[in-house]
Write an enzyme that holds these catalytic residues in place. Structure first.
Site, PDB file in Angstrom:
ATOM      1  CG  ASP A 121      -5.631  36.266  13.946  1.00 24.19           C
ATOM      2  OD1 ASP A 121      -6.739  35.362  13.690  1.00 24.19           O
ATOM      3  OD2 ASP A 121      -5.804  36.972  13.920  1.00 24.19           O
ATOM      4  CG  ASP A 199      -1.091  34.356  11.384  1.00 21.20           C
ATOM      5  OD1 ASP A 199      -0.022  34.451  12.240  1.00 21.20           O
ATOM      6  OD2 ASP A 199      -1.396  35.148  11.505  1.00 21.20           O
ATOM      7  CG  HIS A 248      -6.039  35.423   9.382  1.00 19.72           C
ATOM      8  ND1 HIS A 248      -5.969  35.986  10.173  1.00 19.72           N
ATOM      9  CD2 HIS A 248      -4.856  34.716   9.167  1.00 19.72           C
ATOM     10  CE1 HIS A 248      -5.132  36.757  10.717  1.00 19.72           C
ATOM     11  NE2 HIS A 248      -4.666  35.752  10.467  1.00 19.72           N
ATOM     12  CG  ASP A 250     -10.859  33.578   9.743  1.00 18.13           C
ATOM     13  OD1 ASP A 250     -10.404  34.269   9.457  1.00 18.13           O
ATOM     14  OD2 ASP A 250     -10.879  33.735  10.711  1.00 18.13           O
ATOM     15  CB  CYS A 350     -11.246  37.614  13.675  1.00 16.42           C
ATOM     16  SG  CYS A 350     -11.173  37.688  12.062  1.00 16.42           S
TER      17      CYS A 350
HETATM   18  O1  DAV Z   1      -9.739  40.532   4.177  1.00 17.35           O
HETATM   19  O2  DAV Z   1      -9.313  38.179   3.962  1.00 17.35           O
HETATM   20  C1  DAV Z   1      -9.693  38.374   5.821  1.00 17.35           C
HETATM   21  C2  DAV Z   1      -9.098  39.036   8.266  1.00 17.35           C
HETATM   22  C3  DAV Z   1      -9.147  37.990   9.046  1.00 17.35           C
HETATM   23  N1  DAV Z   1      -8.224  38.738  10.248  1.00 17.35           N
HETATM   24  C4  DAV Z   1      -9.324  39.840   4.214  1.00 17.35           C
HETATM   25  C5  DAV Z   1      -9.422  39.372   5.317  1.00 17.35           C
END
Ligand code: DAV
Length: 365
Positions: A121, A199, A248, A250, A350
């Site tokens: 992040d 981020d 995010h 990913d 992450c």
């Molecule tokens: O459900 O997309 C991803 C969080 C990654 N830090 C999601 C949460």
């Protein structure tokens, strides 16, 4: 003349060298969960923290996360570190700061910080450059400092080091009456465009190209700042997944090899034309049990994978559907226990940030 096999002088890469998510991984930072602290409740959290956690967060702002949960997540991280080292990857760790210390700036105060569990992040590594993200959560304002000892080392060894403009995080950055958009509404975000924020985990690397989503932490201004900063070296493309709580990218797309894109079928029922010609691998439905606490993520964290090269992929040990799918697609899954780490909001992607992978600025898109 007899040709003799000469030892191939291995090309010396810059100490920091990261262009893709799949080139052979040589060095990585793995987060630490120690001192993880409940962030102060704020409208920016409401847009992403699952509803069933709001009360817990509100009651515990500024206090440590439950020690038994931290211990269990730490054990998962230790297993990941051992696996990575056994696979030949150099692992570095950040410093667990005292996240209970209050944050005071000219524009806001916050009861404390969060953690140093998710390097992905905080640091955007592109090519030979480390960029400290201008993060939108007030509790994360000083989080880059957990990585300063590492970054200074990498700088001394030749890396470029940049910090994006430190955001002010004034009240006007946030939409104070924010309510979640419904599935049928156009996307809406809890942050405005009064200053650049992002981020690093909203960006995914494809060689000469980066793909980014706007989210509840990454705004248009932040994307424009990065676009201009990287101009001439990298292209930045914006995609718009169907996601009512974006934070995010990913757990939405994850390239595993050139031409092979793992996709969240709910968020991209139709894959953007940017990926024309790529094989689309539909992520299997997550199998995380309902009772398992997830403080800051959806169950789609199942597709938050870390590739060691174009074949080897680290995957959660009990995620049998994902392990089977990876095998079927021709990958070599490397199972690691990580459910207890998932509780803190992320998985293998992450929890890490690539420092050095083989490979360079190739165009894949
Ligand atoms: O459900 O997309 C991803 C969080 C990654 N830090 C999601 C949460």
């Amino acid at each position: 003349m007899i040709a003799t096999a000469q030892p191939q002088p291995s090309k010396q890469l810059p100490v920091v060298n990261a262009f893709t998510e799949w080139d052979l991984l040589e060095e990585v930072v793995v987060g630490v969960v120690d001192n993880a602290t409940f962030p102060e409740w704020h409208i920016s959290l409401k847009a992403t923290v699952p509803d069933n956690m709001w009360d817990l967060f509100q009651r515990n702002a500024g206090r440590p996360f439950p020690p038994e949960r931290i211990a269990a997540a730490r054990k998962d991280l230790e297993e990941l570190v051992h696996i990575l080292e056994a696979e030949g990857v150099t692992v570095r760790r950040p410093d667990a700061l005292d996240f209970r210390r209050p944050i005071v700036t000219p524009h806001f105060t916050s009861s404390g910080g969060l953690y140093a569990a998710m390097p992905r992040d905080v640091l955007l590594v592109v090519g030979d450059e480390i960029i400290e993200s201008p993060m939108a959560w007030r509790s994360r304002y000083f989080e880059p400092l957990a990585y300063r000892a590492l970054i200074k080392d990498y700088f001394r060894a030749g890396a470029r080091w940049t910090a994006a403009p430190k955001p002010e995080l004034r009240d006007e950055l946030y939409v104070h009456d924010f309510v979640d958009p419904t599935e049928d509404e156009p996307p809406r975000y809890v942050i405005t465009d009064t200053e650049p924020t992002f981020d690093a985990a909203d960006f995914i690397k494809f060689g000469r190209d980066l793909v980014v989503q706007k989210s509840n932490v990454t705004n248009e201004f932040g994307i424009r700042w990065l676009q201009r900063h990287l101009e001439g070296r990298f292209r930045v493309h914006v995609v718009e997944p169907r996601d009512t709580h974006p934070m995010h990218i990913d757990a939405t797309i994850m390239p595993l090899a050139p031409g092979k894109l793992l996709v969240n079928p709910q968020r991209f029922p139709k894959v953007p034309s940017l990926f024309r010609g790529w094989d689309i691998l539909e992520a299997p439905t997550p199998c995380i049990p309902d009772g398992h606490p997830l403080y800051m993520t959806s169950k789609w964290i199942n597709m938050n994978l870390l590739s060691l090269d174009e074949k080897r992929v680290v995957v959660e040990r009990s995620d049998e559907p994902m392990i089977a799918a990876l095998r079927r697609w021709g990958f070599t899954p490397i199972p690691c226990n990580f459910r207890n780490f998932n509780t803190f909001g992320g998985s293998f992607h992450c929890a890490t940030v690539d420092v050095r992978r083989r490979g360079g600025a190739v165009s894949y898109l």
